[in-house]
Design a protein around this motif. Structure first.
Motif, PDB file in Angstrom:
ATOM      1  N   ALA A  48       0.853  -1.382  -0.153  1.00 52.43           N
ATOM      2  CA  ALA A  48      -0.113   0.021  -0.088  1.00 52.43           C
ATOM      3  C   ALA A  48       0.806   1.415  -0.091  1.00 52.43           C
ATOM      4  O   ALA A  48       0.493   2.460  -0.436  1.00 52.43           O
ATOM      5  CB  ALA A  48      -0.876   0.015   0.992  1.00 52.43           C
TER       6      ALA A  48
ATOM      7  N   ALA B  46      -6.594  -5.048   4.370  1.00 51.16           N
ATOM      8  CA  ALA B  46      -6.454  -3.505   4.121  1.00 51.16           C
ATOM      9  C   ALA B  46      -7.553  -2.734   4.841  1.00 51.16           C
ATOM     10  O   ALA B  46      -7.284  -1.427   5.373  1.00 51.16           O
ATOM     11  CB  ALA B  46      -7.080  -3.337   2.353  1.00 51.16           C
TER      12      ALA B  46
ATOM     13  N   ILE C  42      -3.878   3.721   5.050  1.00 52.08           N
ATOM     14  CA  ILE C  42      -3.160   3.600   3.542  1.00 52.08           C
ATOM     15  C   ILE C  42      -4.126   4.171   2.515  1.00 52.08           C
ATOM     16  O   ILE C  42      -3.714   4.164   1.375  1.00 52.08           O
ATOM     17  CB  ILE C  42      -3.138   2.217   3.167  1.00 52.08           C
ATOM     18  CG1 ILE C  42      -4.444   1.266   3.386  1.00 52.08           C
ATOM     19  CG2 ILE C  42      -1.951   1.284   4.248  1.00 52.08           C
ATOM     20  CD1 ILE C  42      -4.317  -0.173   2.903  1.00 52.08           C
TER      21      ILE C  42
ATOM     22  N   PHE D  77      -4.024   1.521  -2.149  1.00 48.53           N
ATOM     23  CA  PHE D  77      -3.715  -0.007  -2.333  1.00 48.53           C
ATOM     24  C   PHE D  77      -4.555  -0.646  -3.421  1.00 48.53           C
ATOM     25  O   PHE D  77      -5.821  -0.677  -3.372  1.00 48.53           O
ATOM     26  CB  PHE D  77      -4.024  -0.578  -1.001  1.00 48.53           C
ATOM     27  CG  PHE D  77      -4.031  -2.089  -1.009  1.00 48.53           C
ATOM     28  CD1 PHE D  77      -2.506  -2.781  -1.065  1.00 48.53           C
ATOM     29  CD2 PHE D  77      -5.117  -3.264  -0.860  1.00 48.53           C
ATOM     30  CE1 PHE D  77      -2.607  -3.985  -1.259  1.00 48.53           C
ATOM     31  CE2 PHE D  77      -4.966  -4.381  -0.834  1.00 48.53           C
ATOM     32  CZ  PHE D  77      -3.512  -4.989  -1.019  1.00 48.53           C
TER      33      PHE D  77
END
Length: 687
Positions: free
Chosen positions: A458, A500, A507, A511
């Protein structure tokens, strides 16, 4: 025939750099000889802590004459290009030849050079060989510009029994060397390799590293056996110690048996990592209060002073280790978790405490897909997995992370599966390591590695070329091996998405899960190739599946491999290539594509009707089999095509005068290729 002997004597070279340095020096010498058109019969490299040596035997005394043809620029090239070529070959324009090739008229140069004496060539070339050696860390010394791993004392160089004069920085080559630093420091002359090796041994130097290793191992085993003990095998330590001594002298010492109350991993790390000692076990397999050290000198008191000094040093080391062990157990492992908030995992990815929260949540998501992974145990193992990083023992012995966590968890009364998972969640650390098999450990290990992969992908910290500072290739391979060796039917896309989500705004939207999945698939390709599977079969199986499940990808490769090993598979592969070639050639000739299903009403022969019918059945059957992940069944449906395909090629002519019939048969062949390619891309399979 003559021999070349080259030795570079220096200050002590770090053990880990010796073998590679000697190999580079040998390769550099051989490259120079090869470039000069010189052949040899034998080449060897040797190393000790103070010297790198190269022997090249079977050399001629004179270099052969050399004649080389070189093509230059086109005759209508700019004058600057022509002049540059003339300079590079050392000729005048009138000495060039003009030749006509398929690509036009070009200048050609014929460069002839006389060979001359090998000794003269070596004098000029060997400094370049030394300069070509690349060290992880090198240095300059004094006011000199050349670099070497350590200051050079002397260079020995002999060819055909005579000295080869040259200089490397401040050091001029000669025909002498020195033996052991303490036992035989005086210079002595050398005539050839045999003389060199004999005199070195007389001067207390074992030139061959393998001989030093064998000597240490034999003496270790003898000393241990005399007391009913056995040496803890450690090939890496043996190789390292052999690189620390030129004349190994094996000695045995003792330590206080009270230290055996400390976990043996701590004792082994103290002895191995700090002191380079070999540990010993008794007949029951338990560590004995003894150790073996290797000295580089024959002491006049039979080594008693050396043993005593090493015993005092080890006693201090073990006292510190025992103190750390006792202190660490005064607090529970769980009480240390908040301290992880003081350790940065990565500047852009937060602290280890934040990573622990993410891994805990992801571990539970993984556990939902595993049989036997109790959620309470998974939650506890994930929460405690990194806690030993703030203990004093792990601070002193970082290689024991996880291992010490298991001990502390057991001391705190945690269930065995939790304690084991703390140690095993780091596995596999390398390609030869075992993977975790208990469901609790599997859940935490997968979660930890996936969290790391998602985070670094990411923020753009992906591997490039040979650089992989965050060991992401190892993490991906760990995921693959855990899934395959536990035979887990786990798609990765959903877990990656969950990972994620755990990062949240950290992030942002940077990503790309597809990039990470492609990376994992590439590592799976490498893993399967390393295990002997054909690269073309892997490519054929992977190319038709946007699969995120490593187990299913491997099953597809296995099924295709087995199918191609059968007579039906081999024949269908040949038929596919024949059909694809016919369609490709005719499409090119006609400047059109022959795609889409063949028209039933245009069939002129029962054989092609039969093939079309079987292709339809095979396509439907293979699609159903693939939907059910029955890759073997999908291959079996293809096997049923062999007979109608063989009959078609035996009885039907494709390129007939009737245009409609010809085009329909080309579409039928194209349809056959498409049907096979639904299971695997047969065009990528060699053979």
């Amino acid at each position: 025939m003559a021999e070349l002997l080259l030795e570079v004597l220096s200050e002590e070279i770090p053990s880990r750099m010796q073998a590679n340095g000697a190999a580079q020096l040998k390769d550099a010498v051989l490259q120079l000889l090869k470039g000069a058109g010189v052949e040899w019969s034998r080449a060897e490299a040797f190393w000790t802590p103070r010297r790198l040596a190269v022997l090249v035997d079977g050399l001629p005394v004179e270099r052969p004459d050399k004649r080389e043809e070189r093509r230059g620029p086109r005759t209508d090239a700019p004058e600057k290009a022509v002049q540059g070529f003339l300079t590079s070959v050392g000729l005048q324009r009138e000495e060039l030849e003009i030749r006509t090739t398929k690509k036009g008229e070009f200048f050609f140069a014929v460069v002839e050079s006389k060979g001359g004496l090998i000794g003269d060539f070596l004098s000029a070339a060997l400094p370049d060989a030394l300069a070509a050696v690349s060290w992880p860390k090198s240095m300059r010394w004094g006011e000199h510009s050349v670099r070497w791993v350590r200051p050079i004392h002397s260079i020995l160089c002999l060819f055909d029994g005579a000295g080869v004069p040259f200089s490397f920085g401040p050091v001029a080559s000669g025909t002498t060397t020195r033996g052991h630093r303490f036992h035989a420091p005086a210079e002595f002359p050398v005539r050839d390799y045999g003389d060199y090796r004999t005199k070195l041994r007389d001067s207390r130097v074992m030139l061959d590293a393998s001989e030093r290793e064998a000597c240490i191992a034999a003496a270790d085993g003898l000393d241990a056996a005399q007391e009913g003990l056995s040496v803890v095998e450690d090939p890496g330590l043996l190789e390292e110690v052999a690189g620390l001594v030129e004349w190994p002298v094996v000695l045995t010492g003792r330590f206080d048996a009270a230290f055996l109350d400390v976990p043996e991993e701590i004792l082994l790390s103290s002895m191995r990592g700090h002191q380079k000692y070999f540990a010993l076990r008794d007949r029951d397999g338990k560590l004995a209060p003894r150790f073996i050290c290797v000295a580089n000198i024959e002491a006049p008191d039979a080594g008693r002073s050396i043993i005593g000094g090493n015993e005092r040093v080890l006693r201090a080391r073990l006292s510190d280790a025992k103190f750390f062990w006792d202190q660490d157990r005064r607090r529970s492992l769980a009480s240390r978790v908040p301290q992880l908030g003081e350790i940065i995992f990565h500047a852009k990815l937060g602290t280890l405490d934040q990573k622990t929260d993410r891994v805990e949540a992801l571990s539970l998501a993984v556990a939902d897909r595993l049989d036997g992974a109790g959620l309470d145990s998974v939650r506890a193992a994930a929460r405690l997995a990194k806690a030993d990083l703030v203990t004093q023992v792990v601070g002193e012995f970082p290689e024991l992370q996880g291992t010490m966590g298991r001990y502390y968890a057991m001391a705190d009364g945690e269930p065995p599966e939790v304690a084991d998972a703390i140690a095993e969640h780091y596995l596999p650390r390398g390609p030869s390591d075992a993977v975790p098999f208990h469901p609790v450990a599997v859940a935490v290990a997968l979660a930890d590695k996936l969290d790391t992969l998602v985070g670094f992908f990411a923020i753009g910290e992906t591997p490039t070329g040979s650089k992989d500072p965050f060991a992401l290739r190892r993490a991906a391979l760990g995921v693959i091996r855990i899934v395959l060796e536990n035979d887990l039917d786990i798609p990765l896309r959903g877990l990656i998405a969950t990972a994620a989500e755990g990062y949240g705004p950290t992030i942002g939207g940077s990503f790309d899960p597809g990039q990470l999945l492609d990376f994992v698939r590439d590592r799976l390709r490498v893993h399967l190739r390393d295990r002997g599977m054909r690269h073309d079969v892997i490519a054929a199986a992977f190319s038709v599946a946007s699969e995120d499940n490593p187990r299913r990808l491997k099953l597809r490769v296995d099924a295709l491999t087995s199918f191609l090993a059968t007579e039906d598979g081999a024949n269908l592969l040949a038929a596919h290539k024949r059909a694809a070639n016919i369609v490709r050639i005719e499409s090119k000739n006609d400047s059109r594509e022959y795609s889409g299903p063949a028209a039933i009403e245009s069939f002129a022969d029962d054989t092609e009707r039969t093939l079309a019918t079987q292709l339809g059945l095979a396509s439907a059957s293979s699609a159903e089999a693939l939907k059910n992940r029955d890759f073997v069944g999908a291959m079996e449906t293809l096997a049923a095509l062999r007979a109608p395909v063989d009959a078609f090629f035996d009885q039907v002519t494709v390129n007939v005068d009737d245009v409609e019939v010809r085009e329909n048969r080309l579409r039928l062949l194209s349809q056959m290729c498409e049907t096979l390619n639904e299971v695997a891309d047969f065009s990528q399979i060699e053979g």
